[in-house]
Design a protein around this motif. Structure first.
Motif, PDB file in Angstrom:
ATOM      1  N   VAL A  36       0.849  -1.199   0.000  1.00 39.83           N
ATOM      2  CA  VAL A  36       0.000   0.000   0.000  1.00 39.83           C
ATOM      3  C   VAL A  36       0.883   1.247   0.000  1.00 39.83           C
ATOM      4  CG1 VAL A  36      -1.612   1.356   1.426  1.00 39.83           C
ATOM      5  CG2 VAL A  36      -2.007  -1.091   1.073  1.00 39.83           C
ATOM      6  N   ILE A  94       3.663   9.154   1.824  1.00 39.79           N
ATOM      7  CA  ILE A  94       3.381   8.212   2.913  1.00 39.79           C
ATOM      8  C   ILE A  94       4.700   7.598   3.366  1.00 39.79           C
ATOM      9  CG2 ILE A  94       2.148   6.084   3.539  1.00 39.79           C
ATOM     10  CD1 ILE A  94       0.297   8.436   2.849  1.00 39.79           C
ATOM     11  N   MET A  95       4.978   7.699   4.659  1.00 42.15           N
ATOM     12  CA  MET A  95       6.249   7.218   5.201  1.00 42.15           C
ATOM     13  C   MET A  95       6.136   5.766   5.663  1.00 42.15           C
ATOM     14  SD  MET A  95       8.066   9.817   4.842  1.00 42.15           S
ATOM     15  CE  MET A  95       7.195  10.935   3.740  1.00 42.15           C
ATOM     16  N   ALA A  96       4.943   5.354   6.081  1.00 42.15           N
ATOM     17  CA  ALA A  96       4.741   3.993   6.573  1.00 42.15           C
ATOM     18  C   ALA A  96       3.268   3.661   6.481  1.00 42.15           C
ATOM     19  CB  ALA A  96       5.203   3.887   8.033  1.00 42.15           C
ATOM     20  N   ALA A  97       2.971   2.401   6.301  1.00 44.58           N
ATOM     21  CA  ALA A  97       1.572   1.972   6.266  1.00 44.58           C
ATOM     22  C   ALA A  97       1.470   0.601   6.916  1.00 44.58           C
ATOM     23  CB  ALA A  97       1.063   1.896   4.823  1.00 44.58           C
ATOM     24  N   ARG A  98       0.470   0.441   7.731  1.00 49.59           N
ATOM     25  CA  ARG A  98       0.162  -0.881   8.289  1.00 49.59           C
ATOM     26  C   ARG A  98      -1.311  -1.159   8.027  1.00 49.59           C
ATOM     27  NH1 ARG A  98       4.175  -3.075  11.271  1.00 49.59           N
ATOM     28  NH2 ARG A  98       2.853  -4.579  12.330  1.00 49.59           N
ATOM     29  N   GLN A 109      -3.223   2.169   9.102  1.00 52.57           N
ATOM     30  CA  GLN A 109      -2.519   3.222   9.822  1.00 52.57           C
ATOM     31  C   GLN A 109      -1.447   3.745   8.875  1.00 52.57           C
ATOM     32  OE1 GLN A 109       0.751   3.096  12.758  1.00 52.57           O
ATOM     33  NE2 GLN A 109      -0.934   3.033  14.200  1.00 52.57           N
ATOM     34  N   LEU A 110      -1.568   5.007   8.523  1.00 43.58           N
ATOM     35  CA  LEU A 110      -0.597   5.618   7.610  1.00 43.58           C
ATOM     36  C   LEU A 110       0.148   6.731   8.323  1.00 43.58           C
ATOM     37  CD1 LEU A 110      -2.774   6.113   4.356  1.00 43.58           C
ATOM     38  CD2 LEU A 110      -1.439   4.114   5.006  1.00 43.58           C
ATOM     39  N   ILE A 111       1.419   6.844   8.026  1.00 40.07           N
ATOM     40  CA  ILE A 111       2.196   7.992   8.482  1.00 40.07           C
ATOM     41  C   ILE A 111       2.426   8.865   7.256  1.00 40.07           C
ATOM     42  CG2 ILE A 111       4.291   8.771   9.661  1.00 40.07           C
ATOM     43  CD1 ILE A 111       2.531   6.854  11.339  1.00 40.07           C
ATOM     44  N   ILE A 112       1.988  10.110   7.359  1.00 42.24           N
ATOM     45  CA  ILE A 112       2.023  10.996   6.189  1.00 42.24           C
ATOM     46  C   ILE A 112       2.698  12.318   6.543  1.00 42.24           C
ATOM     47  CG2 ILE A 112      -0.318  11.890   6.672  1.00 42.24           C
ATOM     48  CD1 ILE A 112      -0.724  12.071   3.629  1.00 42.24           C
ATOM     49  N   GLU A 113       3.407  12.833   5.576  1.00 40.38           N
ATOM     50  CA  GLU A 113       4.064  14.124   5.717  1.00 40.38           C
ATOM     51  C   GLU A 113       3.121  15.200   5.179  1.00 40.38           C
ATOM     52  OE1 GLU A 113       8.777  14.310   4.935  1.00 40.38           O
ATOM     53  OE2 GLU A 113       7.536  14.913   3.233  1.00 40.38           O
TER      54      GLU A 113
END
Lengths: 83, 83
Positions: free
Chosen positions: A24, A35-39, B45-49
């Protein structure tokens, strides 16, 4: 017997590589999203019959442990409320 | 740029038959669990800038609408917080 609503979340344990999340993330990056990370996890909403909230929680915990989550690789949370 | 954490839930719309949920319900019933209904959804769960929370929310809403959810059959919710 009264009905209870259970909300269950199942996620891969923190240390494990979440391949679906990684896919993803890369797909979103390819489209230009930062997006830096996705779980990725799963949510279940179950309606269950039980004598009281405590009994409902006991049953939900058991079926998470035995059936919905894989104890080797998943962690789960749930909350139970009167339906 | 600051990072934000987005928690996204995607569920089939209420009127639609949730085939996976139905299968879960029947499997649990066969094992003797008194489950009256089951629905299955997805959590991301996304980490976004993003420059700020508002911009992060705008991007998350767009990528839910365009990519993660199917607007014909899914509904989604999300919340964004500072990471």
């Amino acid at each position: 017997m009264p009905l209870f609503k259970a909300r269950i979340e199942i996620w891969l344990k923190e240390g494990l590589v979440d391949a679906e999340g990684q896919t993803v993330k890369e797909a979103l990056n390819d489209l230009g999203y930062p997006i830096m990370a996705a779980r990725v996890g799963k949510v279940y909403q179950l309606i269950i019959e039980a004598v009281d909230k405590k009994a409902a929680e006991k049953t939900i915990d058991e079926l998470c442990r035995r059936l919905l989550a894989n104890p080797v690789k998943d962690r789960y949370y749930f909350e139970v409320s009167r339906y």
